[in-house]
Design an enzyme around this catalytic site. Sequence first.
Site, PDB file in Angstrom:
ATOM      1  N   GLU A   1      41.533  37.140  38.078  1.00 38.46           N
ATOM      2  CA  GLU A   1      41.274  38.664  38.401  1.00 38.46           C
ATOM      3  C   GLU A   1      42.339  38.958  39.586  1.00 38.46           C
ATOM      4  O   GLU A   1      41.865  38.275  40.402  1.00 38.46           O
ATOM      5  CB  GLU A   1      39.859  38.919  38.447  1.00 38.46           C
ATOM      6  CG  GLU A   1      39.490  40.129  39.178  1.00 38.46           C
ATOM      7  CD  GLU A   1      37.992  40.290  39.584  1.00 38.46           C
ATOM      8  OE1 GLU A   1      37.401  41.299  39.664  1.00 38.46           O
ATOM      9  OE2 GLU A   1      37.467  39.304  39.909  1.00 38.46           O
TER      10      GLU A   1
ATOM     11  N   LYS B   1      38.558  45.744  32.627  1.00 41.49           N
ATOM     12  CA  LYS B   1      37.214  45.635  32.960  1.00 41.49           C
ATOM     13  C   LYS B   1      36.165  46.774  32.841  1.00 41.49           C
ATOM     14  O   LYS B   1      36.347  47.756  33.170  1.00 41.49           O
ATOM     15  CB  LYS B   1      36.927  45.006  34.499  1.00 41.49           C
ATOM     16  CG  LYS B   1      35.731  44.733  34.865  1.00 41.49           C
ATOM     17  CD  LYS B   1      36.012  44.111  36.405  1.00 41.49           C
ATOM     18  CE  LYS B   1      34.702  43.524  36.984  1.00 41.49           C
ATOM     19  NZ  LYS B   1      34.725  43.046  38.270  1.00 41.49           N
TER      20      LYS B   1
ATOM     21  N   CYS C   1      35.058  38.540  35.866  1.00 38.01           N
ATOM     22  CA  CYS C   1      34.282  38.527  37.066  1.00 38.01           C
ATOM     23  C   CYS C   1      32.869  38.787  36.811  1.00 38.01           C
ATOM     24  O   CYS C   1      31.998  38.124  36.030  1.00 38.01           O
ATOM     25  CB  CYS C   1      34.687  39.291  38.218  1.00 38.01           C
ATOM     26  SG  CYS C   1      34.007  38.710  39.851  1.00 38.01           S
TER      27      CYS C   1
END
Length: 551
Positions: free
Chosen positions: A307, A379, A430
């Site tokens: 990320e 995301k 994440c």
Amino acid sequence: MPQFLGSPPLPMTAKAPPHRWPWGNLGWVGLSGLLMAMALPPLSGWPLAWVALVPLWWVVVGSGGWRAAAGYGLLWGIVYYGLSLVWITHLHPLMWMGIPWAGSIAIALAAWGIITLWGSVCIALWGAGLWWMARRWPDAVLWRVLAATALWCLVETLRNYSPLDWSPLGLTQSPNNLWILHWARLSGPTTLTALLVAVNGLWAEAVSSQGFRLGRLGLPQNVRGGRRHVIGLGVGLLILSHGLGWVIYQRATPANPDQALTLGLVQGNVPTREKLTPAGIRQAMTTYTEGYQALAAQGVDAVITPEGALPVIWRAGDPLVAALKQTVAQTGVPLWLGTFAPVEGEPRHYTQSLLELRPDDSGLDEPRFSDRYHARYNKVQLVPLGEYIPFEPVLGRIIQRLSPLGNSLVPGQRGQRFETSLGLVTVGICYESAYSRLFRQQTRQGASFIVTASNNDPYPPGMMAQHHAFDVLRAVESDRWAVRVTNTGLSGLVDNHGRTQWIGPPQIALSHAVTLDRLQTQTPYIRWGDWLLPLLVGGSVLLGWPLLKKR
């Protein structure tokens, strides 16, 4: 008289005396939360989770009122979530961003306190609900265990739809108790939570009750030795759940050598406080370019970066973007790059993204942007305060400095498809590892393996172990191999049975190649979702209806 641990319930006609918060009860609740926290990674004392709720259950059932019961639930949550989330305080120090020392401490403590309190409030609601059921139907032991289990699962599921969630009960069994983890293939995380709460509840009711009656799910009927029966049910459920879990674990999915892949992982170990500076950007570019080239030389099928590996806006004209595309074209191996990309039609807004770059532009449709990429995942579950700012007028000027993009990050759309040169892939970035439904949606579409890309800086190895445990859960429940690549650790590879095939050391730079299998099976959870929760809630209402009418 005050209600202490193990006291029989007060009659409904009696007036409850003022609660005095006995120190013994507070100690039992604190011990209960402590034991459950010790079951989580990194300590991973998973057997503790099968008894840790017993003291909390005792005290709540014996409370003098719903406020006391809610208070005990709140205390349990503060201990459990506070200990399991203490790694959040490693946000401090933030003085490198120009924030004073006192302000840095305040931000770290506030973030820790908010998410801890949110989880604790949910347990307080459960405590009040359990007390109410115990007072209304003191004889309905088995029904109460069923209903309290359904209530805990419902609260935990609803919390998972909020922006803040971590440390579900099922995480206590990961990554070590693989037999129990395989129950998640049936109905996801709810299955693990239901087993843990039910076993704890049976033992707690057996120990705390004073000569209760045991009938058909609570219909009054004197049974000699009822306590022994309930303890036996708890032991039986514990043994049966592990035995059937072993059976599911043994049902291996046949491997197809033609579907095997070799992927390269680059763990850059570039601290955020350095990566967001011009020198840090150059260091990240060098680290990930060299790691990519080294892995490509080994003949991997693709290389994955974590990320935000390249902390710049991905757009045409940027010299770093041009240089990286040229490197990929010359090397000849696809690169999956963590970076920030503009939103189509909204050039002032950006997403946290994973992009696939290929050696050439063949197969591309007419590009929407001149900075071409072949696949993109944005995301969905953004981190509050880190990637978007709640209460922006109050917090915006301070918190926006935690991100290189200020307050401009926006969430990706649900139902995305990361169509790569290696096929459809399930992606989590994440914080999304805690949200199983995001993985299920992609896997149900036909994705053959999982990739999670994370930063994990500045958090300690304890947090990394919890994050790895989430990925183990996601791999088992979906019957997929999972690749995890991070900036600071822990990067690793987990097979479809939750066995960690490789895990790298934290807080060092490394490049590593892993081999995995692509699978196309669909577990009951992937096919039908969380069907157990409505079954538990509906079953509790249906079986409890005769009790309500009788009351």
